[in-house]
Design a protein around this motif. Structure first.
Motif, PDB file in Angstrom:
ATOM      1  N   LYS A 100       0.842  -1.191   0.000  1.00  0.00           N
ATOM      2  CA  LYS A 100       0.000   0.000   0.000  1.00  0.00           C
ATOM      3  C   LYS A 100       0.885   1.252   0.000  1.00  0.00           C
ATOM      4  O   LYS A 100       2.050   1.201   0.377  1.00  0.00           O
ATOM      5  N   ARG A 101       0.299   2.368  -0.383  1.00  0.00           N
ATOM      6  CA  ARG A 101       1.063   3.589  -0.601  1.00  0.00           C
ATOM      7  C   ARG A 101       1.356   4.389   0.668  1.00  0.00           C
ATOM      8  O   ARG A 101       2.301   5.188   0.698  1.00  0.00           O
TER       9      ARG A 101
ATOM     10  N   TYR B  82      11.889  11.481  -4.864  1.00  0.00           N
ATOM     11  CA  TYR B  82      10.551  10.976  -5.163  1.00  0.00           C
ATOM     12  C   TYR B  82       9.505  11.982  -4.688  1.00  0.00           C
ATOM     13  O   TYR B  82       9.740  12.753  -3.752  1.00  0.00           O
TER      14      TYR B  82
ATOM     15  N   ARG C 108       4.897  12.554  -4.465  1.00  0.00           N
ATOM     16  CA  ARG C 108       3.634  11.821  -4.436  1.00  0.00           C
ATOM     17  C   ARG C 108       3.289  11.279  -5.827  1.00  0.00           C
ATOM     18  O   ARG C 108       2.677  10.210  -5.941  1.00  0.00           O
ATOM     19  N   GLU C 109       3.673  12.023  -6.858  1.00  0.00           N
ATOM     20  CA  GLU C 109       3.363  11.608  -8.218  1.00  0.00           C
ATOM     21  C   GLU C 109       4.220  10.414  -8.655  1.00  0.00           C
ATOM     22  O   GLU C 109       3.791   9.604  -9.481  1.00  0.00           O
ATOM     23  N   THR C 110       5.431  10.294  -8.121  1.00  0.00           N
ATOM     24  CA  THR C 110       6.335   9.208  -8.539  1.00  0.00           C
ATOM     25  C   THR C 110       6.531   8.160  -7.441  1.00  0.00           C
ATOM     26  O   THR C 110       7.447   7.348  -7.522  1.00  0.00           O
TER      27      THR C 110
ATOM     28  N   GLY D 212       5.002   5.556  -6.851  1.00  0.00           N
ATOM     29  CA  GLY D 212       4.897   4.197  -7.354  1.00  0.00           C
ATOM     30  C   GLY D 212       6.256   3.609  -7.701  1.00  0.00           C
ATOM     31  O   GLY D 212       6.504   2.403  -7.482  1.00  0.00           O
ATOM     32  N   GLU D 213       7.150   4.426  -8.214  1.00  0.00           N
ATOM     33  CA  GLU D 213       8.507   3.974  -8.530  1.00  0.00           C
ATOM     34  C   GLU D 213       9.262   3.612  -7.254  1.00  0.00           C
ATOM     35  O   GLU D 213      10.033   2.649  -7.222  1.00  0.00           O
TER      36      GLU D 213
ATOM     37  N   ILE E 132       7.873   2.604  -4.436  1.00  0.00           N
ATOM     38  CA  ILE E 132       7.283   1.355  -3.949  1.00  0.00           C
ATOM     39  C   ILE E 132       7.908   0.161  -4.676  1.00  0.00           C
ATOM     40  O   ILE E 132       8.300  -0.828  -4.046  1.00  0.00           O
ATOM     41  N   ASP E 133       8.019   0.250  -5.993  1.00  0.00           N
ATOM     42  CA  ASP E 133       8.593  -0.853  -6.769  1.00  0.00           C
ATOM     43  C   ASP E 133      10.037  -1.130  -6.358  1.00  0.00           C
ATOM     44  O   ASP E 133      10.461  -2.284  -6.263  1.00  0.00           O
TER      45      ASP E 133
ATOM     46  N   ARG F  14       9.974  -2.744  -2.845  1.00  0.00           N
ATOM     47  CA  ARG F  14       9.400  -4.092  -2.910  1.00  0.00           C
ATOM     48  C   ARG F  14      10.389  -5.079  -3.525  1.00  0.00           C
ATOM     49  O   ARG F  14      10.432  -6.251  -3.136  1.00  0.00           O
TER      50      ARG F  14
END
Length: 243
Positions: A167-168, A218, A220-222, A224-225, A227-228, A231
């Motif tokens: 989750k973010r 990073y 809020r817009e990026t 996702g990168e 997180i990847d 992970r």
């Protein structure tokens, strides 16, 4: 016969562990009215160690050299079973607070203890309230540099032993507060206890603390990168693929 023996052993573990767990929670709750700072943190971690010990959960930790003394982190650990909050405290030596499922705050004794020490109740069902919790947590982290913030980024326990989607919330907190993320990757816990079963099989949990990953660069817009990237650290340490 073997299955019956395992069930009886699990029952015995519960009979021994539950009173120790409740006693530790009560002690922490009472002490929180008197103790502050390192003294309270030592008691919290000692209580967690005691519960894990009587439950037969042995925790070994590697990578503690990746923790810089005095530095504040957003610490992440994969979520496997109901021992995870205790393992998290034992594996991470500095002072640690974080989010916990809001229903846990209604549990007898334990709920009072986690409320007193300053854990944050979070809803898994109401996104708006969950976002508000993380907003308050971000403000709290900025005001309390002596505490790191712990999150289990999957938000729920694994059903099959494999790493779930992240989750973010914890990543946005790290970006907004300008903190590094410190991955704590645990393995072995699924063999001890798992979601959907009350059986406890004493065993060993290995926690590997990986090098911290900076949130700088990073947004809020990026996120996702980010997180990847984080992970992938967990997947690599667990020997899992991203599929």
């Amino acid at each position: 016969m073997r299955k019956l023996a395992a069930r009886l052993r699990s029952l015995l573990v519960w009979l021994v562990t539950l009173p120790v767990f409740l006693a530790a929670c009560a002690a922490i709750w009472l002490a929180s009215f008197i103790l502050r700072g390192p003294a309270l943190e030592r008691l919290i971690k000692a209580g967690c160690r005691a519960v894990l010990f009587v439950a037969g959960v042995r925790v070994t930790v590697s990578g503690r050299e990746n923790i810089v003394p005095g530095r504040q982190y957003v610490a992440l650990m994969n979520h496997v079973n109901f021992f995870d909050p205790l393992v998290f405290q034992v594996a991470f030596p500095p002072a640690l607070r974080g989010v916990e499922e809001e229903s846990h705050f209604r549990w007898p004794v334990y709920g009072g203890a986690i409320r007193r020490i300053g854990m944050f109740p979070i809803s898994r069902k109401d996104t708006a309230r969950a976002i508000e919790t993380m907003r308050r947590a971000t403000a709290w982290v900025r005001e309390r540099p002596d505490f790191s913030f712990g999150i289990m980024p999957e938000g729920t326990r694994t059903l099959d032993g494999r790493l779930g989607p992240f989750k973010r919330g914890g990543f946005i907190l790290a970006v907004d507060a300008g903190l590094e993320i410190l991955p704590l990757v645990q393995s072995g816990a699924f063999e001890i206890a798992r979601k959907g079963s009350l059986d406890i099989r004493p065993g060993k949990v290995t926690v590997t603390i990986a090098p911290a990953l900076p949130s700088a660069g990073y947004s809020r817009e990026t996120v996702g990168e980010f997180i990847d990237r984080v992970r992938r650290v967990f997947l690599d340490r667990l020997g899992e693929s991203s599929s």
